[in-house]
Design a protein around this motif. Structure first.
Motif, PDB file in Angstrom:
ATOM      1  N   ASN A 194      57.885 -11.825  29.116  1.00 52.63           N
ATOM      2  CA  ASN A 194      56.298 -11.402  28.974  1.00 52.63           C
ATOM      3  C   ASN A 194      55.765 -11.601  26.937  1.00 52.63           C
ATOM      4  N   LEU A 195      54.566 -11.986  26.653  1.00 55.55           N
ATOM      5  CA  LEU A 195      54.144 -12.204  25.607  1.00 55.55           C
ATOM      6  C   LEU A 195      54.599 -12.425  24.339  1.00 55.55           C
ATOM      7  N   LEU A 199      57.203 -14.145  21.626  1.00 55.62           N
ATOM      8  CA  LEU A 199      56.243 -14.429  20.567  1.00 55.62           C
ATOM      9  C   LEU A 199      57.546 -14.404  19.790  1.00 55.62           C
ATOM     10  N   LEU A 210      57.306 -20.476  20.669  1.00 57.63           N
ATOM     11  CA  LEU A 210      56.403 -19.914  22.487  1.00 57.63           C
ATOM     12  C   LEU A 210      55.503 -21.052  22.807  1.00 57.63           C
ATOM     13  N   VAL A 212      52.068 -21.226  25.155  1.00 61.02           N
ATOM     14  CA  VAL A 212      51.268 -20.816  25.002  1.00 61.02           C
ATOM     15  C   VAL A 212      50.347 -21.444  26.307  1.00 61.02           C
ATOM     16  N   SER A 223      42.476 -20.192  25.795  1.00 59.77           N
ATOM     17  CA  SER A 223      43.256 -18.990  26.882  1.00 59.77           C
ATOM     18  C   SER A 223      43.131 -17.738  27.309  1.00 59.77           C
ATOM     19  N   VAL A 262      45.568 -15.449  24.254  1.00 56.84           N
ATOM     20  CA  VAL A 262      46.761 -15.230  23.770  1.00 56.84           C
ATOM     21  C   VAL A 262      46.248 -16.423  22.700  1.00 56.84           C
ATOM     22  N   ASP A 288      48.400 -16.779  36.578  1.00 61.71           N
ATOM     23  CA  ASP A 288      48.331 -15.730  36.428  1.00 61.71           C
ATOM     24  C   ASP A 288      46.848 -15.849  36.162  1.00 61.71           C
TER      25      ASP A 288
END
Ligand code: NAD
Ligand code: UFG
Length: 325
Positions: A194-195, A199, A210, A212, A223, A262, A288
């Motif tokens: 997960n983002l 991050l 990270l 993207v 994004s 994002v 996605d």
């Protein structure tokens, strides 16, 4: 009222135990600790200032679950226990079905046996896939699941719908952040998918940068866009759902009602923490969804709940938690 929280040692469950306790409920936790640790239960106990009954039990084990219901006089169940890694579910679909759907079947059976008829279930906006209309409301069609994990959420919603229990199906959008005390949060087990956990690890120097996943999508900055909501807001929604539990079955979207890209998340993180995020633009991630955010108006109207915390606050809390790890 005594509430059984399955998966109560996990990320969302632990925050919900704090909210339940703050609202005067007695809480009993069942968790097999397959994706959490006893330290989370200790964290909850520290925050609420008392011990909680905790049972290290697998919900697939009917005899052990029976024993918990026999010992405790349970009035309602909040059911979080599940495996949740989309990537892993593609490798181990049978495990996901057995644990998430099989576990729910056993739980429903035991609830019936002990005449407990109140259930709040952790579902997901993944049941909508990429919706045609955004913001998405609860009447949008369920699209074919994109992963065995997503399939388990659809299967559980169906099982619960035909169970005859009074139930709220809570469809979470993207929960992020941590308790502002820094005492409980999301435990990083393996490489985060997960983002926000990724991050935070990149900012902490645990990852180089990270990536993207794509900046050429048809969105404002290219994004992907999601509806990120603070886990404490989400926890409070469970208390509201329990207090306004429908007769029969009702689904509720739980999100803020607005989307953040994002790149927008990276900016908000930098603004609210003063830290800079090392990142680069990479390839799109297969599967996605381009953009999704909630229409949470049903939850506001019927449960009296809406998300009150901003994305920046959630990101600052996530960063505070990361620094304790
Ligand atoms: P989590 O992994 O932190 O918590 C789940 C907990 O359930 C863990 O403590 C785990 O040990 C326990 N568990 C799993 N299988 C069990 C079993 N058979 N018996 C007993 N305990 C078991 O995950 P989370 O992020 O807190 O998610 C909670 C629920 O919310 C899950 O049902 C998940 O699918 C759902 N959900 C999560 C998200 C998200 O982004 N975090 C989004 C939508 C829905
Ligand atoms: N992203 C990156 N880089 C990363 C990780 C994520 O750019 O390293 C992007 C993704 O492409 C996506 C956004 O950040 O655009 C959010 O990704 P997450 O993986 O954090 O969240 P998803 O919305 O893709 O998926 C989450 C859960 C699923 C659940 C779904 C709907 O991971 O389990 O929400 O509830 F099914």
């Amino acid at each position: 009222m005594k509430v059984l929280v399955t998966g109560g040692a996990g990320y969302i469950g632990s925050h919900t135990c704090v909210s339940l306790s703050d609202s005067g409920y007695d809480v009993v936790i069942v968790d097999n600790l397959c994706n959490s640790s006893i330290g989370m239960v200790k964290g909850v106990e520290e925050l609420i200032g008392r011990k909680l009954p905790f049972y290290q039990v697998d919900i697939c084990n009917e005899n052990e679950l029976d024993a918990v219901f026999e010992k405790e006089q349970i009035d309602a169940v909040l059911h979080f226990a599940a495996l949740k890694a989309v990537g892993e579910s593609l490798e181990k679909p049978d495990l996901y079905h057995r644990n998430n759907v099989g576990g729910t079947e056993v739980l429903l059976k035991v609830m019936k046996k002990f005449a407990v008829d109140k259930l709040v279930f952790s579902s997901s906006c993944t049941v909508y896939g990429q919706p045609e209309i955004i913001p998405v409301n609860e009447d949008a069609p369920m699209l074919p699941a994109e992963s065995p994990y997503g399939q388990t959420k659809q299967d559980c919603e169906k099982l619960i719908s035909s169970s005859g229990l009074n139930s709220a199906l809570l469809r979470y959008f993207n929960p992020i952040g941590a308790h502002p005390s820094g005492r409980i949060g999301e435990l990083p087990i393996g490489v985060p998918n997960n983002l926000i956990p990724f991050l935070c690890q990149a900012v902490a120097g645990l990852k180089d940068e990270l990536v993207v996943f794509g900046d050429d999508y048809p969105t404002d900055d290219g994004s992907c866009v999601r509806d990120y909501l603070h886990v404490c807001d989400l926890a409070e929604a469970h208390v509201a759902a329990l207090e306004q539990l429908p007769h029969g079955i009702r689904a509720y979207n739980l999100g803020t009602g607005s989307g953040t890209s994002v790149l927008g998340v990276i900016n908000a993180f930098e603004e609210s923490t003063g830290e800079s995020v090392p990142f680069r633009i990479g390839e799109r991630r297969e599967g996605d969804i381009v953009a999704i955010w909630a229409d949470p108006s049903r939850a506001e109207k019927e449960l009296g709940w809406c998300a009150s915390r901003k994305v920046g606050e959630a990101l600052a809390d996530a960063w505070r938690w990361q620094q304790t790890l």
